[in-house]
Design a protein around this motif. Structure first.
Motif, mmCIF file in Angstrom:
data_model
loop_
_atom_site.group_PDB
_atom_site.id
_atom_site.type_symbol
_atom_site.label_atom_id
_atom_site.label_comp_id
_atom_site.label_asym_id
_atom_site.label_seq_id
_atom_site.Cartn_x
_atom_site.Cartn_y
_atom_site.Cartn_z
ATOM 1 N N TYR A 89 0.722 -1.112 -0.140
ATOM 2 C CA TYR A 89 -0.215 -0.079 0.137
ATOM 3 C C TYR A 89 0.772 1.161 -0.029
ATOM 4 O O TYR A 89 0.410 2.273 -0.607
ATOM 5 C CB TYR A 89 -0.877 0.233 1.053
ATOM 6 C CG TYR A 89 -1.740 1.417 1.368
ATOM 7 C CD1 TYR A 89 -3.123 1.354 0.607
ATOM 8 C CD2 TYR A 89 -1.409 2.262 2.030
ATOM 9 C CE1 TYR A 89 -3.597 2.500 0.835
ATOM 10 C CE2 TYR A 89 -1.837 3.619 2.389
ATOM 11 C CZ TYR A 89 -2.961 3.614 1.661
ATOM 12 O OH TYR A 89 -3.667 4.824 1.593
ATOM 13 N N ILE A 90 1.850 1.381 0.732
ATOM 14 C CA ILE A 90 2.641 2.412 0.999
ATOM 15 C C ILE A 90 3.472 2.411 -0.314
ATOM 16 O O ILE A 90 3.442 3.812 -0.848
ATOM 17 C CB ILE A 90 3.643 2.283 2.085
ATOM 18 C CG1 ILE A 90 2.877 2.238 3.369
ATOM 19 C CG2 ILE A 90 4.832 3.267 2.118
ATOM 20 C CD1 ILE A 90 3.799 1.954 4.730
ATOM 21 N N ARG A 91 3.980 1.586 -0.823
ATOM 22 C CA ARG A 91 4.746 1.718 -2.284
ATOM 23 C C ARG A 91 3.950 2.235 -3.461
ATOM 24 O O ARG A 91 4.254 2.902 -4.163
ATOM 25 C CB ARG A 91 5.521 0.425 -2.513
ATOM 26 C CG ARG A 91 6.579 0.157 -1.602
ATOM 27 C CD ARG A 91 6.834 -1.407 -1.628
ATOM 28 N NE ARG A 91 7.887 -1.566 -2.795
ATOM 29 C CZ ARG A 91 8.558 -2.656 -3.049
ATOM 30 N NH1 ARG A 91 8.676 -3.479 -2.108
ATOM 31 N NH2 ARG A 91 9.235 -2.776 -4.170
ATOM 32 N N GLU A 92 2.721 1.950 -3.358
ATOM 33 C CA GLU A 92 1.791 2.195 -4.404
ATOM 34 C C GLU A 92 1.278 3.616 -4.252
ATOM 35 O O GLU A 92 0.978 4.229 -5.428
ATOM 36 C CB GLU A 92 0.678 1.068 -4.559
ATOM 37 C CG GLU A 92 1.129 -0.199 -5.069
ATOM 38 C CD GLU A 92 0.051 -1.290 -5.081
ATOM 39 O OE1 GLU A 92 -1.186 -1.121 -4.837
ATOM 40 O OE2 GLU A 92 0.403 -2.614 -5.083
ATOM 41 N N ASN A 93 0.956 3.905 -2.908
ATOM 42 C CA ASN A 93 0.172 5.025 -2.740
ATOM 43 C C ASN A 93 1.067 6.159 -2.047
ATOM 44 O O ASN A 93 0.414 7.428 -2.111
ATOM 45 C CB ASN A 93 -1.190 4.676 -1.898
ATOM 46 C CG ASN A 93 -2.136 3.813 -2.584
ATOM 47 O OD1 ASN A 93 -2.626 4.239 -3.639
ATOM 48 N ND2 ASN A 93 -2.059 2.591 -2.244
ATOM 49 N N ASN A 94 2.159 5.889 -1.575
ATOM 50 C CA ASN A 94 2.729 6.943 -0.720
ATOM 51 C C ASN A 94 4.316 6.795 -1.048
ATOM 52 O O ASN A 94 5.044 6.365 -0.353
ATOM 53 C CB ASN A 94 2.584 6.784 0.733
ATOM 54 C CG ASN A 94 1.314 7.410 0.982
ATOM 55 O OD1 ASN A 94 0.325 6.224 1.089
ATOM 56 N ND2 ASN A 94 0.771 8.343 1.255
ATOM 57 N N LYS A 95 4.810 6.975 -2.378
ATOM 58 C CA LYS A 95 6.206 6.396 -2.687
ATOM 59 C C LYS A 95 7.163 7.218 -1.754
ATOM 60 O O LYS A 95 8.081 6.995 -1.480
ATOM 61 C CB LYS A 95 6.362 6.902 -4.225
ATOM 62 C CG LYS A 95 7.743 6.510 -4.450
ATOM 63 C CD LYS A 95 7.976 5.048 -5.136
ATOM 64 C CE LYS A 95 9.230 4.947 -6.024
ATOM 65 N NZ LYS A 95 10.437 4.854 -5.017
ATOM 66 N N ASP A 96 6.718 8.748 -1.659
ATOM 67 C CA ASP A 96 7.600 9.567 -0.682
ATOM 68 C C ASP A 96 7.882 8.910 0.799
ATOM 69 O O ASP A 96 9.040 8.834 1.159
ATOM 70 C CB ASP A 96 7.134 10.666 -0.792
ATOM 71 C CG ASP A 96 7.292 11.850 -1.960
ATOM 72 O OD1 ASP A 96 7.913 11.152 -2.844
ATOM 73 O OD2 ASP A 96 6.697 12.535 -2.122
ATOM 74 N N VAL A 97 6.757 8.411 1.309
ATOM 75 C CA VAL A 97 6.800 7.880 2.603
ATOM 76 C C VAL A 97 7.544 6.558 2.507
ATOM 77 O O VAL A 97 8.706 6.305 3.428
ATOM 78 C CB VAL A 97 5.547 7.443 2.994
ATOM 79 C CG1 VAL A 97 5.461 6.813 4.206
ATOM 80 C CG2 VAL A 97 4.792 8.888 3.326
ATOM 81 N N TRP A 98 7.447 5.566 1.619
ATOM 82 C CA TRP A 98 8.325 4.463 1.339
ATOM 83 C C TRP A 98 10.064 5.126 1.022
ATOM 84 O O TRP A 98 10.623 4.243 1.916
ATOM 85 C CB TRP A 98 7.923 3.846 0.142
ATOM 86 C CG TRP A 98 8.790 2.385 -0.106
ATOM 87 C CD1 TRP A 98 9.660 2.490 -1.120
ATOM 88 C CD2 TRP A 98 8.943 1.181 0.650
ATOM 89 N NE1 TRP A 98 10.301 1.104 -1.137
ATOM 90 C CE2 TRP A 98 9.834 0.670 0.125
ATOM 91 C CE3 TRP A 98 8.594 0.887 1.846
ATOM 92 C CZ2 TRP A 98 10.312 -0.717 0.561
ATOM 93 C CZ3 TRP A 98 8.653 -0.424 2.340
ATOM 94 C CH2 TRP A 98 9.515 -0.978 1.682
#
Length: 123
Positions: A89-98
Protein backbone atom coordinates in the motif's frame (compact mmCIF):
# COMPACT_ATOMS: atom_id res chain seq x y z
CA UNK A 1 5.92 -2.69 8.45
CA UNK A 2 4.25 -4.83 9.95
CA UNK A 3 10.00 -4.63 5.57
CA UNK A 4 9.63 -1.58 6.94
CA UNK A 5 6.27 -0.99 8.23
CA UNK A 6 6.41 -1.21 7.61
CA UNK A 7 6.68 -3.42 7.54
CA UNK A 8 4.68 -2.83 8.83
CA UNK A 9 2.34 -2.38 11.49
CA UNK A 10 1.87 -6.07 11.61
CA UNK A 11 5.33 -6.89 12.75
CA UNK A 12 4.71 -5.67 16.20
CA UNK A 13 5.71 -7.84 19.06
CA UNK A 14 8.22 -9.15 21.49
CA UNK A 15 10.10 -12.39 20.92
CA UNK A 16 8.82 -15.43 22.73
CA UNK A 17 10.67 -18.60 23.60
CA UNK A 18 9.89 -19.83 20.07
CA UNK A 19 11.81 -16.84 18.71
CA UNK A 20 8.70 -15.34 17.14
CA UNK A 21 7.13 -11.97 17.71
CA UNK A 22 4.16 -12.06 20.03
CA UNK A 23 0.78 -12.43 18.39
CA UNK A 24 -0.58 -9.84 20.81
CA UNK A 25 -1.22 -7.33 18.01
CA UNK A 26 -2.20 -9.75 15.24
CA UNK A 27 -5.78 -8.50 15.40
CA UNK A 28 -4.81 -4.91 14.62
CA UNK A 29 -6.96 -3.62 11.77
CA UNK A 30 -4.43 -2.48 9.16
CA UNK A 31 -7.21 -1.59 6.70
CA UNK A 32 -8.54 0.95 9.19
CA UNK A 33 -5.07 2.44 9.61
CA UNK A 34 -4.40 2.59 5.88
CA UNK A 35 -7.75 4.20 5.13
CA UNK A 36 -7.50 6.80 7.91
CA UNK A 37 -5.02 9.53 7.00
CA UNK A 38 -4.68 10.70 10.61
CA UNK A 39 -3.89 7.21 11.93
CA UNK A 40 -1.60 6.40 9.03
CA UNK A 41 0.34 9.65 9.44
CA UNK A 42 0.63 9.05 13.17
CA UNK A 43 2.23 5.63 12.66
CA UNK A 44 4.60 6.96 10.00
CA UNK A 45 5.67 9.85 12.23
CA UNK A 46 6.30 7.35 15.02
CA UNK A 47 8.46 5.19 12.77
CA UNK A 48 10.39 8.24 11.58
CA UNK A 49 10.94 9.58 15.13
CA UNK A 50 8.90 12.67 14.25
CA UNK A 51 5.96 12.16 16.58
CA UNK A 52 4.52 10.29 19.51
CA UNK A 53 4.06 6.55 19.37
CA UNK A 54 1.23 4.38 20.60
CA UNK A 55 2.27 1.23 22.47
CA UNK A 56 1.77 -0.70 19.21
CA UNK A 57 3.83 1.86 17.31
CA UNK A 58 6.67 1.65 19.82
CA UNK A 59 6.77 -2.12 19.54
CA UNK A 60 6.69 -1.92 15.77
CA UNK A 61 9.53 0.59 15.71
CA UNK A 62 11.67 -1.67 17.90
CA UNK A 63 11.29 -4.62 15.52
CA UNK A 64 11.23 -3.04 12.06
CA UNK A 65 14.98 -3.25 11.52
CA UNK A 66 15.13 -6.89 12.59
CA UNK A 67 12.18 -7.77 10.37
CA UNK A 68 13.80 -6.10 7.35
CA UNK A 69 17.15 -7.74 7.93
CA UNK A 70 15.70 -11.21 8.45
CA UNK A 71 12.83 -11.36 5.96
CA UNK A 72 10.26 -11.19 8.74
CA UNK A 73 11.43 -14.60 9.95
CA UNK A 74 10.10 -13.95 13.47
CA UNK A 75 6.69 -12.86 12.20
CA UNK A 76 3.56 -14.93 12.58
CA UNK A 77 1.78 -15.81 9.33
CA UNK A 78 -0.80 -13.12 10.06
CA UNK A 79 1.95 -10.55 10.57
CA UNK A 80 3.59 -11.56 7.29
CA UNK A 81 0.33 -11.13 5.41
CA UNK A 82 -0.36 -7.77 7.00
CA UNK A 83 3.21 -6.58 6.53
CA UNK A 84 3.03 -7.31 2.81
CA UNK A 85 -0.30 -5.51 2.56
CA UNK A 86 0.96 -2.42 4.39
CA UNK A 87 4.23 -2.17 2.48
CA UNK A 88 2.55 -2.67 -0.88
CA UNK A 89 0.00 0.00 0.00
CA UNK A 90 2.72 2.46 0.97
CA UNK A 91 4.78 1.72 -2.14
CA UNK A 92 1.77 2.18 -4.42
CA UNK A 93 0.14 5.14 -2.71
CA UNK A 94 2.87 6.98 -0.80
CA UNK A 95 6.14 6.54 -2.67
CA UNK A 96 7.76 9.45 -0.82
CA UNK A 97 6.94 7.83 2.53
CA UNK A 98 8.38 4.52 1.34
CA UNK A 99 11.57 6.25 0.24
CA UNK A 100 11.90 7.96 3.62
CA UNK A 101 11.36 4.70 5.49
CA UNK A 102 13.96 2.89 3.42
CA UNK A 103 16.40 5.75 3.84
CA UNK A 104 16.00 5.45 7.61
CA UNK A 105 15.86 1.67 8.03
CA UNK A 106 18.06 0.45 5.17
CA UNK A 107 20.11 3.45 4.04
CA UNK A 108 22.76 1.38 2.26
CA UNK A 109 20.29 -1.00 0.56
CA UNK A 110 22.00 -3.86 2.38
CA UNK A 111 18.76 -5.78 2.90
CA UNK A 112 16.83 -4.84 -0.23
CA UNK A 113 17.18 -8.27 -1.80
CA UNK A 114 15.85 -9.93 1.37
CA UNK A 115 12.85 -7.70 1.90
CA UNK A 116 11.97 -7.66 -1.79
CA UNK A 117 11.95 -11.48 -1.77
CA UNK A 118 9.77 -11.42 1.34
CA UNK A 119 7.34 -9.01 -0.28
CA UNK A 120 7.09 -11.27 -3.32
CA UNK A 121 6.08 -14.09 -0.98
CA UNK A 122 9.29 -16.10 -1.26
CA UNK A 123 9.57 -16.33 2.53
Amino acid sequence: MKCVIIIGLALIGVCTSEDKYTDRYDDINVDEILSNKRLFTSYIKCLMDQGRCTPEGNTLKVHVTDAIQNSCSKCTEIQKTKARKVVNYIRENNKDVWDELIKKYDPKDEYKEKYEAFLEGKF
